[in-house]
Write an enzyme that holds these catalytic residues in place. Sequence first.
Site, PDB file in Angstrom:
ATOM      1  N   ARG A   1     -18.192  14.909  12.458  1.00 27.76           N
ATOM      2  CA  ARG A   1     -18.723  15.314  13.775  1.00 27.76           C
ATOM      3  C   ARG A   1     -19.684  16.500  13.622  1.00 27.76           C
ATOM      4  NH1 ARG A   1     -17.686  15.383  19.222  1.00 27.76           N
ATOM      5  NH2 ARG A   1     -15.769  14.189  19.143  1.00 27.76           N
TER       6      ARG A   1
ATOM      7  N   VAL B   1      18.042   8.101  -3.476  1.00 30.11           N
ATOM      8  CA  VAL B   1      18.662   8.497  -4.750  1.00 30.11           C
ATOM      9  C   VAL B   1      19.682   9.620  -4.518  1.00 30.11           C
ATOM     10  CG1 VAL B   1      18.222   9.523  -7.028  1.00 30.11           C
ATOM     11  CG2 VAL B   1      16.670   7.771  -6.113  1.00 30.11           C
TER      12      VAL B   1
ATOM     13  N   ARG C   1       0.780  -5.041  -5.292  1.00 33.38           N
ATOM     14  CA  ARG C   1       0.861  -6.220  -4.424  1.00 33.38           C
ATOM     15  C   ARG C   1       1.211  -7.379  -5.358  1.00 33.38           C
ATOM     16  NH1 ARG C   1      -0.454  -4.281   0.496  1.00 33.38           N
ATOM     17  NH2 ARG C   1      -2.135  -2.763   0.600  1.00 33.38           N
TER      18      ARG C   1
ATOM     19  N   MET D   1      -8.699   2.809   8.289  1.00 34.91           N
ATOM     20  CA  MET D   1      -7.878   1.677   7.816  1.00 34.91           C
ATOM     21  C   MET D   1      -6.957   1.162   8.911  1.00 34.91           C
ATOM     22  SD  MET D   1      -6.740   2.347   3.912  1.00 34.91           S
ATOM     23  CE  MET D   1      -7.766   1.741   2.571  1.00 34.91           C
TER      24      MET D   1
ATOM     25  N   THR E   1       4.265   2.536   5.863  1.00 31.79           N
ATOM     26  CA  THR E   1       2.868   2.094   5.804  1.00 31.79           C
ATOM     27  C   THR E   1       2.050   3.009   6.694  1.00 31.79           C
ATOM     28  OG1 THR E   1       1.289   0.400   6.526  1.00 31.79           O
ATOM     29  CG2 THR E   1       3.436   0.311   7.562  1.00 31.79           C
TER      30      THR E   1
ATOM     31  N   LYS F   1     -25.991  13.622  26.235  1.00 32.77           N
ATOM     32  CA  LYS F   1     -25.158  13.661  25.034  1.00 32.77           C
ATOM     33  C   LYS F   1     -26.006  13.394  23.800  1.00 32.77           C
ATOM     34  CE  LYS F   1     -20.380  12.929  24.318  1.00 32.77           C
ATOM     35  NZ  LYS F   1     -20.563  13.900  23.265  1.00 32.77           N
TER      36      LYS F   1
ATOM     37  N   GLY G   1       0.843  -1.206   0.000  1.00 32.58           N
ATOM     38  CA  GLY G   1       0.000   0.000   0.000  1.00 32.58           C
ATOM     39  C   GLY G   1       0.872   1.247   0.000  1.00 32.58           C
TER      40      GLY G   1
ATOM     41  N   ARG H   1      13.576   9.665  -2.729  1.00 34.41           N
ATOM     42  CA  ARG H   1      14.443  10.819  -3.036  1.00 34.41           C
ATOM     43  C   ARG H   1      15.721  10.775  -2.205  1.00 34.41           C
ATOM     44  NH1 ARG H   1      14.464  15.781  -0.329  1.00 34.41           N
ATOM     45  NH2 ARG H   1      15.071  17.607  -1.551  1.00 34.41           N
ATOM     46  N   ALA H   2      15.567  10.454  -0.915  1.00 33.44           N
ATOM     47  CA  ALA H   2      16.746  10.421  -0.042  1.00 33.44           C
ATOM     48  C   ALA H   2      17.707   9.310  -0.474  1.00 33.44           C
ATOM     49  CB  ALA H   2      16.304  10.217   1.409  1.00 33.44           C
TER      50      ALA H   2
ATOM     51  N   ASP I   1      -0.330   2.113   8.349  1.00 33.42           N
ATOM     52  CA  ASP I   1      -0.955   1.320   9.420  1.00 33.42           C
ATOM     53  C   ASP I   1      -0.245   1.382  10.777  1.00 33.42           C
ATOM     54  OD1 ASP I   1      -2.745   0.489   7.493  1.00 33.42           O
ATOM     55  OD2 ASP I   1      -1.708  -1.393   7.092  1.00 33.42           O
TER      56      ASP I   1
ATOM     57  N   ARG J   1      -5.690  -2.460   8.617  1.00 36.41           N
ATOM     58  CA  ARG J   1      -5.598  -3.929   8.531  1.00 36.41           C
ATOM     59  C   ARG J   1      -5.920  -4.540   9.891  1.00 36.41           C
ATOM     60  NH1 ARG J   1      -3.223  -6.407   4.104  1.00 36.41           N
ATOM     61  NH2 ARG J   1      -2.273  -4.495   3.386  1.00 36.41           N
TER      62      ARG J   1
ATOM     63  N   ASP K   1       5.001  -4.481   6.279  1.00 34.34           N
ATOM     64  CA  ASP K   1       5.319  -5.827   6.728  1.00 34.34           C
ATOM     65  C   ASP K   1       5.554  -6.827   5.579  1.00 34.34           C
ATOM     66  OD1 ASP K   1       5.504  -7.427   9.064  1.00 34.34           O
ATOM     67  OD2 ASP K   1       3.630  -8.404   8.440  1.00 34.34           O
TER      68      ASP K   1
ATOM     69  N   ASP L   1       1.867  -0.707  11.947  1.00 31.48           N
ATOM     70  CA  ASP L   1       1.619  -2.059  12.461  1.00 31.48           C
ATOM     71  C   ASP L   1       2.893  -2.904  12.516  1.00 31.48           C
ATOM     72  OD1 ASP L   1       1.996  -2.239   9.739  1.00 31.48           O
ATOM     73  OD2 ASP L   1       0.362  -3.648   9.385  1.00 31.48           O
TER      74      ASP L   1
ATOM     75  N   GLN M   1      -7.268   8.004   3.083  1.00 35.04           N
ATOM     76  CA  GLN M   1      -6.269   7.997   4.157  1.00 35.04           C
ATOM     77  C   GLN M   1      -4.850   7.758   3.634  1.00 35.04           C
ATOM     78  OE1 GLN M   1      -8.181   5.615   7.719  1.00 35.04           O
ATOM     79  NE2 GLN M   1      -9.210   5.169   5.794  1.00 35.04           N
TER      80      GLN M   1
HETATM   81  O1  F6P Z   1      -1.543  -1.335   4.451  1.00 32.23           O
HETATM   82  C1  F6P Z   1      -2.208  -0.183   4.059  1.00 32.23           C
HETATM   83  C2  F6P Z   1      -3.646  -0.482   3.770  1.00 32.23           C
HETATM   84  O2  F6P Z   1      -4.279   0.707   3.328  1.00 32.23           O
HETATM   85  C3  F6P Z   1      -4.421  -1.119   4.907  1.00 32.23           C
HETATM   86  O3  F6P Z   1      -4.805  -0.185   5.888  1.00 32.23           O
HETATM   87  C4  F6P Z   1      -5.551  -1.769   4.172  1.00 32.23           C
HETATM   88  O4  F6P Z   1      -6.044  -2.882   4.876  1.00 32.23           O
HETATM   89  C5  F6P Z   1      -4.907  -2.221   2.903  1.00 32.23           C
HETATM   90  O5  F6P Z   1      -3.761  -1.423   2.720  1.00 32.23           O
HETATM   91  C6  F6P Z   1      -5.762  -2.134   1.672  1.00 32.23           C
HETATM   92  O6  F6P Z   1      -5.041  -2.695   0.635  1.00 32.23           O
HETATM   93  P1  F6P Z   1      -5.372  -2.635  -0.907  1.00 32.23           P
HETATM   94  O7  F6P Z   1      -4.659  -1.426  -1.460  1.00 32.23           O
HETATM   95  O8  F6P Z   1      -4.766  -3.888  -1.457  1.00 32.23           O
HETATM   96  O9  F6P Z   1      -6.837  -2.534  -1.036  1.00 32.23           O
END
Ligand code: F6P
Length: 327
Positions: free
Chosen positions: A158, A28, A76, A173, A129, A218, A15, A25-26, A131, A175, A107, A133, A256
């Site tokens: 909101r 290169v 991917r 997002m 990434t 609320k 992603g 850039r850095a 994420d 994952r 990852d 993660d 995002q």
């Molecule tokens: O890893 C980044 C991410 O945007 C995740 O948050 C999300 O689950 C996934 O990639 C979506 O992947 P794709 O681009 O294959 O739909």
Amino acid sequence: MTNEQITIGVLTSGGDAPGMNAAVRAVVRVGTNKGYRVIGIYRGYQGLFNEEFRELTALDVRDTVQRGGTILYTARCKKMMESDGPARAAEILKKHGIDVLVAIGGDGTFRGALAIAQNDMNVVGIPATIDLDMACTDYTIGFDTAIDTAVEAIDKIRDSGTAHERISIIEVMGRKCGSIALWSGIASGAEEILIPETYDYNDKALIERIKEREALGKKQHIIINAEGVGDSEALARRIENATGIEARATILGYMQRGGAPSALDRVKASLMGEQAIECVMAGRMNRAVVEKNGKIKDIDLAEAVEAKKEQSRDLLGVAKNLVRKAN
Ligand code: F6P
């Protein structure tokens, strides 16, 4: 390693994340300034298999530090999952005279890089990434921009939710990781943050908490739902049925990943790119560039890939403690 003998291949994979361009850039700029040859590999590992290689000069990366996406494109790649994929990738790199592969991504990208390294190729990974993660590093390029983007969107939702006195469920997002949800939820003052690491899928308890807050007067509720929990539309329907309060789900999705990288992402990406070249200069191979305790450094790639991420207890605690429980 003497400089003129070394050719570095650089790719972005998985992603896209804002700041990937600053990292490319850095690599290169620092790489060519040190006298290395740098080859861009387009469309990640997929492009590697398709032999989409092109030499990059310092000029090729001008006007890119501020741009989202990746000038090298990304993909991917299923071929890397095949049993002979990494060996074939290493062969292709050797055929093109690449001595070191710098792989920028998350990852999956690191796992691919490690598998290539196990086939007699030098690699360095740079974590990018949205994420956040990856356990090996406290920082991944793109996260800072992504949470700012999410927070901006949540603030707008909101306003509308307040106007309609309704419940807003906003799916972000990440994952299987709740980092984007936690950070954007805390930053936007969400009443609930559902993340896969801790959510027990107990709607009943969630609905009870919403009712308690209604009893306090609320009139609108923000629920940040992590992608790893998912099912936001169905959750909205269940909550609306159980509470009688209108509930709407918004899935923020790919917005995002886009947009100009924040200054922080640009600077960290630049530092991480430079660190990757330092690894090459020092002959430290099969490394992962990481940030730990505020310091950019490099660690063993296999160790980086094996590390398991845990959510910060501080963040989990504060997310709960900030919710109003009384008038
Ligand atoms: O890893 C980044 C991410 O945007 C995740 O948050 C999300 O689950 C996934 O990639 C979506 O992947 P794709 O681009 O294959 O739909």
